[in-house]
Design an enzyme around this catalytic site. Structure first.
Site, PDB file in Angstrom:
ATOM      1  N   ASP A   2       0.823  -1.208   0.000  1.00 49.48           N
ATOM      2  CA  ASP A   2       0.000   0.000   0.000  1.00 49.48           C
ATOM      3  C   ASP A   2       0.862   1.266   0.000  1.00 49.48           C
ATOM      4  OD1 ASP A   2      -2.342   1.409   0.002  1.00 49.48           O
ATOM      5  OD2 ASP A   2      -2.602   1.331   2.168  1.00 49.48           O
ATOM      6  N   ASN A  50     -10.014  -3.577  -6.734  1.00 47.74           N
ATOM      7  CA  ASN A  50      -9.232  -2.591  -7.511  1.00 47.74           C
ATOM      8  C   ASN A  50      -9.761  -2.392  -8.935  1.00 47.74           C
ATOM      9  OD1 ASN A  50      -5.992  -3.457  -6.034  1.00 47.74           O
ATOM     10  ND2 ASN A  50      -7.429  -1.864  -5.443  1.00 47.74           N
TER      11      ASN A  50
HETATM   12  C1  FPP Z   1      -1.891  -0.159  -3.419  1.00 49.74           C
HETATM   13  O1  FPP Z   1      -1.436   1.182  -3.296  1.00 49.74           O
HETATM   14  C2  FPP Z   1      -1.190  -0.833  -4.511  1.00 49.74           C
HETATM   15  C3  FPP Z   1      -1.792  -1.384  -5.613  1.00 49.74           C
HETATM   16  C4  FPP Z   1      -3.251  -1.352  -5.804  1.00 49.74           C
HETATM   17  C5  FPP Z   1      -1.007  -1.987  -6.721  1.00 49.74           C
HETATM   18  C6  FPP Z   1       0.288  -2.652  -6.373  1.00 49.74           C
HETATM   19  C7  FPP Z   1       1.059  -2.869  -7.620  1.00 49.74           C
HETATM   20  C8  FPP Z   1       2.402  -2.734  -7.758  1.00 49.74           C
HETATM   21  C9  FPP Z   1       3.316  -2.496  -6.621  1.00 49.74           C
HETATM   22  C10 FPP Z   1       3.092  -2.803  -9.094  1.00 49.74           C
HETATM   23  C11 FPP Z   1       2.814  -3.973  -9.965  1.00 49.74           C
HETATM   24  C12 FPP Z   1       2.945  -5.293  -9.306  1.00 49.74           C
HETATM   25  C13 FPP Z   1       3.890  -6.218  -9.579  1.00 49.74           C
HETATM   26  C14 FPP Z   1       3.815  -7.549  -8.924  1.00 49.74           C
HETATM   27  C15 FPP Z   1       4.998  -5.981 -10.497  1.00 49.74           C
HETATM   28  P1  FPP Z   1      -2.467   2.373  -3.506  1.00 49.74           P
HETATM   29  O2  FPP Z   1      -2.503   2.721  -4.951  1.00 49.74           O
HETATM   30  O3  FPP Z   1      -3.801   2.001  -2.939  1.00 49.74           O
HETATM   31  O4  FPP Z   1      -1.818   3.512  -2.675  1.00 49.74           O
HETATM   32  P2  FPP Z   1      -2.595   4.713  -1.934  1.00 49.74           P
HETATM   33  O5  FPP Z   1      -3.334   4.094  -0.784  1.00 49.74           O
HETATM   34  O6  FPP Z   1      -1.482   5.595  -1.498  1.00 49.74           O
HETATM   35  O7  FPP Z   1      -3.501   5.351  -2.935  1.00 49.74           O
END
Ligand code: FPP
Length: 231
Positions: A2, A50
């Protein structure tokens, strides 16, 4: 994993930049886990929920997943890592499922570490699917209802080939589980850390593991029972 979006926004960058740097954290943490001899690493890369994000963010994440699967292929194979996936992966677009299915198949016999990507994954969705399959088998006469116990339920979950979950780390300061491995966390140690995922690298993983080493896991027993069992 996150905190990607906030990491980017704090720097005046589009959210996808946070995911892109987050993919670099994925590479570093995976390499470090392999070097440390961790048996299994599971990354929550995309939740069932998501899909409701803005279309351009979803498309950008799918591109990152595809890039990752193509660029990490040789590292995964050379290091004996078995790639595994949990979740409703068939909902992913072909540009992701094609390299994903290829690498799942090609790495299936690797024994070094299981790297699981949770993709279009939800813990409640996964338990629901398991119950549906169990009900179907009971109705078909393949299974007496009385045989349903903890082990049987575990066997119907997509994580059944993974070792028991020891540690769950959530980055970026939120203290919730957000539908991740709900059944599997029953006796896992939970760790909520302030670092956002793009800044979470091997040094932060080492710190979490050091903290984990200081925890006493009692599994419902007393400390006394545990120390008696040690001698
Ligand atoms: C949550 O942070 C993260 C995600 C929904 C996506 C995670 C994906 C990656 C790290 C990259 C691709 C994956 C791989 C395995 C290469 P958020 O967007 O909810 O953060 P926020 O809470 O700050 O908005």
């Amino acid at each position: 994993m996150d905190g990607n979006g906030r990491w980017a926004q704090q720097r005046g960058l589009p959210r996808i930049e946070g995911h892109r740097v987050g993919a670099d954290s994925v590479r570093d943490v995976t390499r470090a886990s392999r070097e440390l001899g961790i048996q299994a690493l599971t990354l929550y890369a995309f939740s069932s929920q998501n899909w409701a994000r803005p279309a351009d963010e979803v498309a950008g994440l799918m591109d990152l997943l595809r890039d990752y699967l193509l660029s990490e292929r040789s590292e995964i194979m050379d290091n004996g890592i078995r790639l595994f996936a949990i979740g409703d992966v068939d909902k992913l677009p072909p540009r992701v499922t094609e390299p994903l299915h290829a690498l799942l198949a090609d790495s299936a016999a690797n024994r070094g570490m299981i790297l699981t990507l949770a993709l279009s994954y939800g813990g409640r969705e996964s338990i629901t699917r398991a119950i549906r399959a169990l009900a179907r088998d009971v109705a078909a006469g393949l299974l007496p209802a009385e045989s349903i116990d903890l082990d049987r339920i575990s066997a119907y979950l997509p994580t059944h080939e993974l070792p028991p979950l020891d540690l769950l780390i959530r980055t970026s300061g939120e203290q919730r589980v957000s539908n991740f491995l709900l059944w599997e966390i029953a006796y896992a140690e939970l760790m909520f850390i302030d670092t956002p995922w793009p800044d979470f690298r091997r040094a932060q993983l080492h710190e979490c593991l050091a903290q984990y080493g200081g925890r006493e896991r009692r599994f419902g027993l007393t400390s006394q029972q545990l120390s008696d069992a040690d001698v």
